[in-house]
Each structure stands twice: as C-alpha cells, then as structure tokens.
Design a protein around this motif. Structure first.
Motif, PDB file in Angstrom:
ATOM      1  N   ILE A 182       0.834  -1.203   0.000  1.00 36.27           N
ATOM      2  CA  ILE A 182       0.000   0.000   0.000  1.00 36.27           C
ATOM      3  C   ILE A 182       0.866   1.249   0.000  1.00 36.27           C
ATOM      4  CG2 ILE A 182      -1.582   1.387   1.413  1.00 36.27           C
ATOM      5  CD1 ILE A 182      -2.832  -1.211   2.379  1.00 36.27           C
ATOM      6  N   TYR A 183       1.984   1.182   0.712  1.00 38.99           N
ATOM      7  CA  TYR A 183       2.812   2.375   0.888  1.00 38.99           C
ATOM      8  C   TYR A 183       3.601   2.753  -0.363  1.00 38.99           C
ATOM      9  CZ  TYR A 183       1.201   1.937   5.606  1.00 38.99           C
ATOM     10  OH  TYR A 183       0.377   1.851   6.697  1.00 38.99           O
ATOM     11  N   LEU A 184       3.446   1.967  -1.414  1.00 40.46           N
ATOM     12  CA  LEU A 184       3.927   2.421  -2.717  1.00 40.46           C
ATOM     13  C   LEU A 184       3.161   3.681  -3.110  1.00 40.46           C
ATOM     14  CD1 LEU A 184       5.466   2.184  -5.399  1.00 40.46           C
ATOM     15  CD2 LEU A 184       3.705   0.586  -6.182  1.00 40.46           C
ATOM     16  N   ALA A 185       1.875   3.732  -2.730  1.00 44.24           N
ATOM     17  CA  ALA A 185       1.065   4.919  -3.011  1.00 44.24           C
ATOM     18  C   ALA A 185       1.640   6.143  -2.304  1.00 44.24           C
ATOM     19  CB  ALA A 185      -0.385   4.695  -2.566  1.00 44.24           C
ATOM     20  N   THR A 186       2.146   5.946  -1.093  1.00 45.14           N
ATOM     21  CA  THR A 186       2.765   7.048  -0.347  1.00 45.14           C
ATOM     22  C   THR A 186       4.009   7.549  -1.082  1.00 45.14           C
ATOM     23  OG1 THR A 186       2.068   5.897   1.666  1.00 45.14           O
ATOM     24  CG2 THR A 186       3.567   7.761   1.931  1.00 45.14           C
ATOM     25  N   VAL A 187       4.789   6.613  -1.601  1.00 47.64           N
ATOM     26  CA  VAL A 187       5.982   6.979  -2.374  1.00 47.64           C
ATOM     27  C   VAL A 187       5.580   7.742  -3.630  1.00 47.64           C
ATOM     28  CG1 VAL A 187       7.968   6.084  -3.650  1.00 47.64           C
ATOM     29  CG2 VAL A 187       7.303   5.022  -1.482  1.00 47.64           C
ATOM     30  N   LEU A 188       4.534   7.270  -4.314  1.00 48.96           N
ATOM     31  CA  LEU A 188       4.066   7.956  -5.521  1.00 48.96           C
ATOM     32  C   LEU A 188       3.586   9.368  -5.195  1.00 48.96           C
ATOM     33  CD1 LEU A 188       2.097   5.105  -7.346  1.00 48.96           C
ATOM     34  CD2 LEU A 188       4.457   5.839  -7.695  1.00 48.96           C
ATOM     35  N   TYR A 189       3.016   9.532  -4.012  1.00 49.56           N
ATOM     36  CA  TYR A 189       2.581  10.863  -3.594  1.00 49.56           C
ATOM     37  C   TYR A 189       3.781  11.780  -3.363  1.00 49.56           C
ATOM     38  CZ  TYR A 189       0.643  14.596  -0.707  1.00 49.56           C
ATOM     39  OH  TYR A 189       0.304  15.827  -0.195  1.00 49.56           O
ATOM     40  N   LEU A 190       4.801  11.265  -2.716  1.00 48.85           N
ATOM     41  CA  LEU A 190       6.002  12.069  -2.464  1.00 48.85           C
ATOM     42  C   LEU A 190       6.695  12.452  -3.769  1.00 48.85           C
ATOM     43  CD1 LEU A 190       7.454  10.093   0.584  1.00 48.85           C
ATOM     44  CD2 LEU A 190       6.408  12.366   0.642  1.00 48.85           C
ATOM     45  N   LEU A 191       6.530  11.613  -4.803  1.00 47.94           N
ATOM     46  CA  LEU A 191       7.168  11.856  -6.104  1.00 47.94           C
ATOM     47  C   LEU A 191       6.179  12.419  -7.126  1.00 47.94           C
ATOM     48  CD1 LEU A 191       9.205   8.512  -6.372  1.00 47.94           C
ATOM     49  CD2 LEU A 191      10.043  10.759  -5.604  1.00 47.94           C
ATOM     50  N   ARG A 192       5.067  12.972  -6.652  1.00 47.38           N
ATOM     51  CA  ARG A 192       3.966  13.363  -7.540  1.00 47.38           C
ATOM     52  C   ARG A 192       4.350  14.415  -8.579  1.00 47.38           C
ATOM     53  NH1 ARG A 192       3.522  15.422  -2.623  1.00 47.38           N
ATOM     54  NH2 ARG A 192       3.050  17.619  -2.258  1.00 47.38           N
ATOM     55  N   ASN A 193       5.412  15.146  -8.363  1.00 44.36           N
ATOM     56  CA  ASN A 193       5.823  16.172  -9.326  1.00 44.36           C
ATOM     57  C   ASN A 193       6.843  15.661 -10.342  1.00 44.36           C
ATOM     58  OD1 ASN A 193       4.212  18.251  -8.217  1.00 44.36           O
ATOM     59  ND2 ASN A 193       5.706  18.550  -6.580  1.00 44.36           N
ATOM     60  N   ASN A 194       7.128  14.368 -10.278  1.00 45.88           N
ATOM     61  CA  ASN A 194       8.098  13.801 -11.210  1.00 45.88           C
ATOM     62  C   ASN A 194       7.606  12.434 -11.690  1.00 45.88           C
ATOM     63  OD1 ASN A 194      10.450  12.573 -12.418  1.00 45.88           O
ATOM     64  ND2 ASN A 194      11.676  14.155 -11.412  1.00 45.88           N
ATOM     65  N   ARG A 195       6.964  12.429 -12.830  1.00 44.74           N
ATOM     66  CA  ARG A 195       6.348  11.211 -13.361  1.00 44.74           C
ATOM     67  C   ARG A 195       7.380  10.106 -13.594  1.00 44.74           C
ATOM     68  NH1 ARG A 195       1.967  11.309 -16.679  1.00 44.74           N
ATOM     69  NH2 ARG A 195       1.376  13.127 -15.450  1.00 44.74           N
ATOM     70  N   LEU A 196       8.550  10.476 -14.066  1.00 41.38           N
ATOM     71  CA  LEU A 196       9.571   9.476 -14.357  1.00 41.38           C
ATOM     72  C   LEU A 196      10.058   8.787 -13.085  1.00 41.38           C
ATOM     73  CD1 LEU A 196      11.658  11.273 -17.135  1.00 41.38           C
ATOM     74  CD2 LEU A 196       9.818   9.597 -17.394  1.00 41.38           C
ATOM     75  N   LEU A 197      10.209   9.551 -12.010  1.00 37.83           N
ATOM     76  CA  LEU A 197      10.617   8.953 -10.747  1.00 37.83           C
ATOM     77  C   LEU A 197       9.509   8.068 -10.177  1.00 37.83           C
ATOM     78  CD1 LEU A 197      12.611  11.738  -8.848  1.00 37.83           C
ATOM     79  CD2 LEU A 197      13.483   9.685  -9.992  1.00 37.83           C
ATOM     80  N   GLN A 198       8.261   8.451 -10.395  1.00 40.73           N
ATOM     81  CA  GLN A 198       7.147   7.596  -9.979  1.00 40.73           C
ATOM     82  C   GLN A 198       7.244   6.232 -10.676  1.00 40.73           C
ATOM     83  OE1 GLN A 198       3.799  10.210 -11.006  1.00 40.73           O
ATOM     84  NE2 GLN A 198       3.221  10.267  -8.846  1.00 40.73           N
ATOM     85  N   CYS A 199       7.482   6.271 -11.973  1.00 39.83           N
ATOM     86  CA  CYS A 199       7.589   5.033 -12.746  1.00 39.83           C
ATOM     87  C   CYS A 199       8.803   4.222 -12.327  1.00 39.83           C
ATOM     88  CB  CYS A 199       7.633   5.346 -14.238  1.00 39.83           C
ATOM     89  SG  CYS A 199       6.078   6.003 -14.893  1.00 39.83           S
ATOM     90  N   LEU A 200       9.887   4.903 -11.995  1.00 39.90           N
ATOM     91  CA  LEU A 200      11.088   4.210 -11.525  1.00 39.90           C
ATOM     92  C   LEU A 200      10.801   3.494 -10.208  1.00 39.90           C
ATOM     93  CD1 LEU A 200      14.089   3.549 -11.762  1.00 39.90           C
ATOM     94  CD2 LEU A 200      14.583   5.724 -10.594  1.00 39.90           C
ATOM     95  N   ALA A 201      10.048   4.139  -9.315  1.00 43.60           N
ATOM     96  CA  ALA A 201       9.687   3.521  -8.038  1.00 43.60           C
ATOM     97  C   ALA A 201       8.855   2.261  -8.265  1.00 43.60           C
ATOM     98  CB  ALA A 201       8.908   4.521  -7.175  1.00 43.60           C
ATOM     99  N   ILE A 202       7.916   2.328  -9.205  1.00 44.34           N
ATOM    100  CA  ILE A 202       7.094   1.168  -9.539  1.00 44.34           C
ATOM    101  C   ILE A 202       7.974   0.045 -10.088  1.00 44.34           C
ATOM    102  CG2 ILE A 202       5.286   0.308 -11.089  1.00 44.34           C
ATOM    103  CD1 ILE A 202       4.050   3.159 -10.933  1.00 44.34           C
ATOM    104  N   ALA A 203       8.909   0.397 -10.956  1.00 40.42           N
ATOM    105  CA  ALA A 203       9.793  -0.602 -11.558  1.00 40.42           C
ATOM    106  C   ALA A 203      10.667  -1.274 -10.503  1.00 40.42           C
ATOM    107  CB  ALA A 203      10.657   0.060 -12.625  1.00 40.42           C
ATOM    108  N   ILE A 204      11.129  -0.502  -9.520  1.00 33.82           N
ATOM    109  CA  ILE A 204      11.978  -1.058  -8.458  1.00 33.82           C
ATOM    110  C   ILE A 204      11.197  -2.063  -7.613  1.00 33.82           C
ATOM    111  CG2 ILE A 204      13.178  -0.502  -6.308  1.00 33.82           C
ATOM    112  CD1 ILE A 204      14.070   2.119  -7.650  1.00 33.82           C
ATOM    113  N   VAL A 205       9.966  -1.678  -7.227  1.00 33.28           N
ATOM    114  CA  VAL A 205       9.139  -2.594  -6.429  1.00 33.28           C
ATOM    115  C   VAL A 205       8.821  -3.850  -7.230  1.00 33.28           C
ATOM    116  CG1 VAL A 205       6.918  -2.888  -5.256  1.00 33.28           C
ATOM    117  CG2 VAL A 205       8.147  -0.723  -5.059  1.00 33.28           C
ATOM    118  N   SER A 206       8.539  -3.668  -8.518  1.00 30.87           N
ATOM    119  CA  SER A 206       8.266  -4.812  -9.391  1.00 30.87           C
ATOM    120  C   SER A 206       9.473  -5.748  -9.464  1.00 30.87           C
ATOM    121  CB  SER A 206       7.913  -4.317 -10.795  1.00 30.87           C
ATOM    122  OG  SER A 206       7.796  -5.384 -11.706  1.00 30.87           O
ATOM    123  N   ALA A 207      10.666  -5.170  -9.582  1.00 34.37           N
ATOM    124  CA  ALA A 207      11.890  -5.970  -9.648  1.00 34.37           C
ATOM    125  C   ALA A 207      12.113  -6.745  -8.346  1.00 34.37           C
ATOM    126  CB  ALA A 207      13.083  -5.070  -9.938  1.00 34.37           C
TER     127      ALA A 207
END
Length: 271
Positions: A182-207
């Motif tokens: 769930i706290y991936l959503a919190t990370v996405l919120y903290l990175l809300r002004n940078n779409r590329l970093l949001q996607c990088l966070a998703i990719a890291i969790v996926s990996a």
C-alpha cells in the motif's frame, strides 16, 4: 526539476485510467471467482497492474480534491459497505472453501490517509503547529498499530470477536489486499511532481517481487507484472476527463458480489 508531463488533449485522462483499471480488474476477478471451475490462471495477469494504477489515481485524486476529509470519509464508507456486503453475500451463498475478502477501499483509505498525514506534518512544520505534526504521524502509523492490535486479539479465542469487529470498522494494513505494498502509493505521492521517478519507483518494487521467485515469474510469482501500470501512467495527460465518480464507487462492490453469486450458483449446481 519537475518532469511532470504537460497536460494536453492527447493521452489518457483520469477517467480513461479508471476505465482501464476496472476492465483489467474485472478480468482478474473472473479468474478469482471461477478458478474452481477451470478459469485459466493467465486471466490473473491482467489484475497485477491494477492496484498500482489505482494508487496512482488516488494520488491524483487526493492532490486535486478540494475537500480531502470528504475524500477520506467516502473511502471509509466504501470500506464499511464492502465489509457488510461481503458478509451478507457469504451468508446466503458459498463457493467451496473460498472466502470473500476483496475490499480495495481498505488499501485506498490507508494510502490516502498516509498522504493526508504527510500533508498535516508539512503544514504543521510550516505553521510551527506541533499538534498537526502529531496528528500527521498518527495518520501514518495508526493502520499499522491497529494491525498489530487485531492480530494480537486474534491469537486468543476469547478476544476473536473484538478483533473481527475492530477489523470490520477500521482499515488495517496487514489485513488489506496489498498489505505493505500500500505504501507504494505514499511513495508515488512524495514523487507526484516527477512522473519518471514515480515510474522508476514502480519498476523497483516490481523488480523486488520478481526477485523473490524468478523461476515462477509466470506461474506462482506474477506480482512483478504490476510494472505494466507504467504504460498508462506515462500516457496520462493530467486531465480529469469525464466524471461518473459514483459509478466507479458502485461498480467495484457490485461486480465482486455479482461474480461471486453467479460462480456460487454454477459451482453448487455442478458439484
């Protein structure tokens, strides 16, 4: 540097993301409800990006809503209604040994509550209001504390009923569908002004998920497929699109209960 994709006519709106999300979710739940009758396991692949996509949508919703408290209240009411509905449906219908535990409102409420907590901490620091900072911290840690309390009560047969009541009334992290993720959503919120970093966070969790069982990446370990949520997120144009908010609130419980009931009737007739 702000790398948020500029708004424009092309691309996907929030409405489009929601439609895509519920479509994939519906396919996933067909597998869930009809797995006992031979629904192919690959249908479950469609559902893996859904939670991540809805986490991203919740960030956009929380960021742009004028009344954040009302947003939280709506998610909490959805959580309560879903719990009551799940109980009633299972009271009248059964599907083998399968329990009806679906409640995405749990995950979304906790996710948005953490965002609300971060905002309280930020505002409290800016205004030098210690009380707001404390409230913000409580918003973030309370679902975790409640998780520990519920599990502690569940270990004792005499306190099982209070544990169930508590779990039905307050969303807890460890009882949510996606648990700590769930706290991936919190990370996405903290990175809300940078779409590329949001996607990088998703990719890291996926990996990280993929690394848990590389051999079972298309069988027993498919959560890494959440990475495909990156595609529609990158295509998101920042626009709201059509409304129909109430439809999405109603569709989730309605399709869960309807699929469960249909599967129950068919399964009990055949077996």
């Amino acid at each position: 540097m702000n790398t948020h994709i500029e708004t424009g006519k092309r691309g996907l709106t929030t409405f489009d993301l929601k439609v895509l999300g519920i479509t994939f979710m519906f396919i996933d739940h067909i597998h869930e409800m009809f797995a006992l009758m031979g629904a192919p396991s690959w249908l479950d692949w469609f559902g893996r990006p859904v939670a991540t996509l809805f986490f991203f949508i919740s960030v956009e919703g929380f960021t742009h809503t004028r009344n954040k408290e009302r947003y939280l209240k709506q998610l909490w009411l959805g959580f309560i209604v879903m719990n009551i509905g799940n109980y009633l449906v299972q009271h009248f219908f059964s599907l083998g040994n399968m329990g009806l535990m679906n409640n995405i409102f749990t995950d979304l409420f906790i996710a948005v509550l953490s965002m609300y907590g971060i905002e309280l901490i930020k505002n409290g620091h800016k205004e030098k209001a210690f009380g707001k900072i404390i409230q913000g911290i409580l918003c973030i840690v309370l679902p975790l504390v409640m998780s520990a309390l519920v599990f502690m009560l569940m270990t004792n047969g005499s306190t099982m009923t209070p544990a169930l009541i508590l779990g039905y009334l307050f969303p807890t992290t460890l009882l949510a569908e996606n648990s700590i993720m769930i706290y991936l959503a919190t990370v996405l919120y903290l990175l809300r002004n940078n779409r590329l970093l949001q996607c990088l966070a998703i990719a890291i969790v996926s990996a990280l998920y993929a690394g848990l069982d590389i051999q079972g990446m298309f069988t027993t370990n498919i959560q890494w497929m959440m990475v495909f949520a990156i595609v529609p997120i990158l295509l998101y144009n920042g626009q709201k699109g059509k409304g129909m908010k109430q439809f999405f609130y109603l569709f989730y419980p309605a399709h869960i209960w309807l699929l469960y009931i249909i599967a129950s009737v068919i399964y009990n007739h055949l077996y």
